[in-house]
Scaffold this motif. Structure first.
Motif, mmCIF file in Angstrom:
data_model
loop_
_atom_site.group_PDB
_atom_site.id
_atom_site.type_symbol
_atom_site.label_atom_id
_atom_site.label_comp_id
_atom_site.label_asym_id
_atom_site.label_seq_id
_atom_site.Cartn_x
_atom_site.Cartn_y
_atom_site.Cartn_z
ATOM 1 N N VAL A 42 2.208 -2.240 -7.406
ATOM 2 C CA VAL A 42 3.146 -1.119 -7.302
ATOM 3 C C VAL A 42 2.532 0.087 -6.574
ATOM 4 C CG1 VAL A 42 4.505 0.560 -8.622
ATOM 5 C CG2 VAL A 42 4.587 -1.869 -9.228
ATOM 6 N N PRO A 43 1.342 0.593 -6.978
ATOM 7 C CA PRO A 43 0.796 1.731 -6.229
ATOM 8 C C PRO A 43 0.452 1.390 -4.770
ATOM 9 C CG PRO A 43 -0.719 1.068 -7.991
ATOM 10 C CD PRO A 43 0.537 0.283 -8.160
ATOM 11 N N MET A 44 0.058 0.152 -4.515
ATOM 12 C CA MET A 44 -0.203 -0.257 -3.135
ATOM 13 C C MET A 44 1.081 -0.211 -2.312
ATOM 14 S SD MET A 44 -2.788 -3.500 -3.623
ATOM 15 C CE MET A 44 -2.560 -4.049 -1.925
ATOM 16 N N ALA A 45 2.174 -0.658 -2.901
ATOM 17 C CA ALA A 45 3.455 -0.664 -2.194
ATOM 18 C C ALA A 45 3.948 0.760 -1.930
ATOM 19 C CB ALA A 45 4.485 -1.444 -3.000
ATOM 20 N N PHE A 46 3.696 1.677 -2.857
ATOM 21 C CA PHE A 46 4.080 3.072 -2.631
ATOM 22 C C PHE A 46 3.230 3.693 -1.525
ATOM 23 C CE2 PHE A 46 5.879 3.220 -7.097
ATOM 24 C CZ PHE A 46 7.199 3.287 -6.656
ATOM 25 N N ALA A 47 1.962 3.310 -1.479
ATOM 26 C CA ALA A 47 1.062 3.855 -0.459
ATOM 27 C C ALA A 47 1.387 3.310 0.930
ATOM 28 C CB ALA A 47 -0.389 3.547 -0.819
ATOM 29 N N ARG A 48 1.773 2.034 1.013
ATOM 30 C CA ARG A 48 2.090 1.407 2.294
ATOM 31 C C ARG A 48 3.403 0.635 2.197
ATOM 32 N NH1 ARG A 48 -1.886 0.524 6.195
ATOM 33 N NH2 ARG A 48 -0.062 -0.044 7.404
ATOM 34 N N PRO A 49 4.544 1.347 2.197
ATOM 35 C CA PRO A 49 5.831 0.655 2.065
ATOM 36 C C PRO A 49 6.106 -0.351 3.184
ATOM 37 C CG PRO A 49 6.144 3.044 2.327
ATOM 38 C CD PRO A 49 4.680 2.795 2.257
ATOM 39 N N ASP A 50 5.470 -0.152 4.341
ATOM 40 C CA ASP A 50 5.667 -1.079 5.452
ATOM 41 C C ASP A 50 5.027 -2.438 5.185
ATOM 42 O OD1 ASP A 50 3.235 0.523 5.623
ATOM 43 O OD2 ASP A 50 2.815 -0.532 7.503
ATOM 44 N N ARG A 51 4.172 -2.524 4.171
ATOM 45 C CA ARG A 51 3.491 -3.785 3.856
ATOM 46 C C ARG A 51 3.970 -4.410 2.550
ATOM 47 N NH1 ARG A 51 -2.903 -3.412 5.418
ATOM 48 N NH2 ARG A 51 -2.599 -2.838 7.588
ATOM 49 N N VAL A 52 5.053 -3.919 2.000
ATOM 50 C CA VAL A 52 5.467 -4.356 0.662
ATOM 51 C C VAL A 52 5.741 -5.861 0.595
ATOM 52 C CG1 VAL A 52 7.926 -3.825 0.955
ATOM 53 C CG2 VAL A 52 6.913 -3.768 -1.318
ATOM 54 N N TRP A 53 6.376 -6.433 1.635
ATOM 55 C CA TRP A 53 6.667 -7.869 1.615
ATOM 56 C C TRP A 53 5.398 -8.695 1.792
ATOM 57 C CZ3 TRP A 53 10.971 -9.061 -0.539
ATOM 58 C CH2 TRP A 53 12.059 -8.193 -0.450
ATOM 59 N N ARG A 54 4.491 -8.180 2.588
ATOM 60 C CA ARG A 54 3.205 -8.845 2.750
ATOM 61 C C ARG A 54 2.443 -8.866 1.424
ATOM 62 N NH1 ARG A 54 -1.249 -7.812 7.432
ATOM 63 N NH2 ARG A 54 -3.092 -8.293 6.206
ATOM 64 N N TYR A 55 2.441 -7.729 0.725
ATOM 65 C CA TYR A 55 1.783 -7.670 -0.577
ATOM 66 C C TYR A 55 2.424 -8.642 -1.565
ATOM 67 C CZ TYR A 55 -0.382 -3.278 1.035
ATOM 68 O OH TYR A 55 -1.091 -2.321 1.717
ATOM 69 N N ALA A 56 3.755 -8.732 -1.528
ATOM 70 C CA ALA A 56 4.454 -9.654 -2.434
ATOM 71 C C ALA A 56 4.050 -11.097 -2.140
ATOM 72 C CB ALA A 56 5.967 -9.487 -2.293
ATOM 73 N N PHE A 57 3.926 -11.425 -0.854
ATOM 74 C CA PHE A 57 3.513 -12.777 -0.474
ATOM 75 C C PHE A 57 2.087 -13.062 -0.935
ATOM 76 C CE2 PHE A 57 1.510 -15.688 2.579
ATOM 77 C CZ PHE A 57 2.326 -16.804 2.416
ATOM 78 N N VAL A 58 1.176 -12.122 -0.685
ATOM 79 C CA VAL A 58 -0.224 -12.282 -1.091
ATOM 80 C C VAL A 58 -0.309 -12.471 -2.608
ATOM 81 C CG1 VAL A 58 -2.436 -11.053 -1.329
ATOM 82 C CG2 VAL A 58 -1.236 -11.073 0.876
ATOM 83 N N ALA A 59 0.397 -11.614 -3.348
ATOM 84 C CA ALA A 59 0.364 -11.693 -4.813
ATOM 85 C C ALA A 59 0.928 -13.022 -5.310
ATOM 86 C CB ALA A 59 1.131 -10.527 -5.427
#
Length: 196
Positions: A42-59
């Motif tokens: 969640v804090p990573m997604a707030f810091a870099r909203p442009d990468r939110v889908w990438r973070y979801a995939f990685v997670a």
């Protein structure tokens, strides 16, 4: 101990290596770690909203791989590795109760509810799946569906509503996910009762 672990996990979100840490936390959460990956996601997604889908995939990928590691622990190393891990986190009693009363369909339901809402904790169910010799491919498909649904839902909420949804995510998302899972469990129990 939990609070310091939680604070340490949150501190990882500000690092340049946060994406790698997200993968590590998501991986170990599924087999041995106490803090859910959402705390970092969640804090990573707030810091870099442009990468939110990438973070979801990685997670999702890391969490599924961690679940497979938990399955292997249960299948091949329950007494030597998995049991001490469950004892350390105080989850051995929950594990023993589940293992005495489950069949394949119940384990699949638990994989989905634990993957989506941490109900029961995912590490308990991944290890139990190995102990019960659940088909590995069926396990992987269930984990992909459940963990993917959770992280993709988080990504969608964060992208669509941004900061305004932060309080909801931090306080209400787990409750909502648990409510959905409770309905799924109730439906499953009702189905099993009617079928028998």
């Amino acid at each position: 101990m939990f609070r310091s672990l939680y604070d340490w996990t949150i501190s990882l979100a500000g690092r340049k290596s946060s994406e790698k840490w997200l993968a590590v936390v998501a991986f170990v959460e599924s087999s041995i770690f106490l803090v859910p990956a959402d705390v970092l996601f969640v804090p990573m997604a707030f810091a870099r909203p442009d990468r939110v889908w990438r973070y979801a995939f990685v997670a999702t990928v890391a969490s599924v791989l961690g679940g497979v590691a938990g399955w292997f622990l249960g299948y091949y190393a329950f007494e030597t590795v998995a049991k001490p891990v469950l004892e350390f986190y105080g989850k051995l009693d929950a594990f023993n109760q589940l293992s005495q009363s489950v069949d394949l369909s119940t384990i699949i339901l638990l994989l989905i509810t634990s993957g989506f809402a941490h109900l029961p904790p995912i590490k308990v169910v991944t290890i139990l799946s190995g102990v019960a010799h659940v088909n590995l491919w069926l396990f992987i498909v269930s984990a992909v569906v459940a963990r993917g649904a959770r992280f993709m839902l988080l990504a969608w909420l964060l992208q669509r509503y941004g900061e305004s949804v932060r309080d909801f995510i931090e306080r209400r998302l787990t409750q909502l996910a648990m409510a959905v899972c409770a309905v799924a469990i109730f439906s499953f129990v009702a189905y099993r009762y009617v079928a028998h």
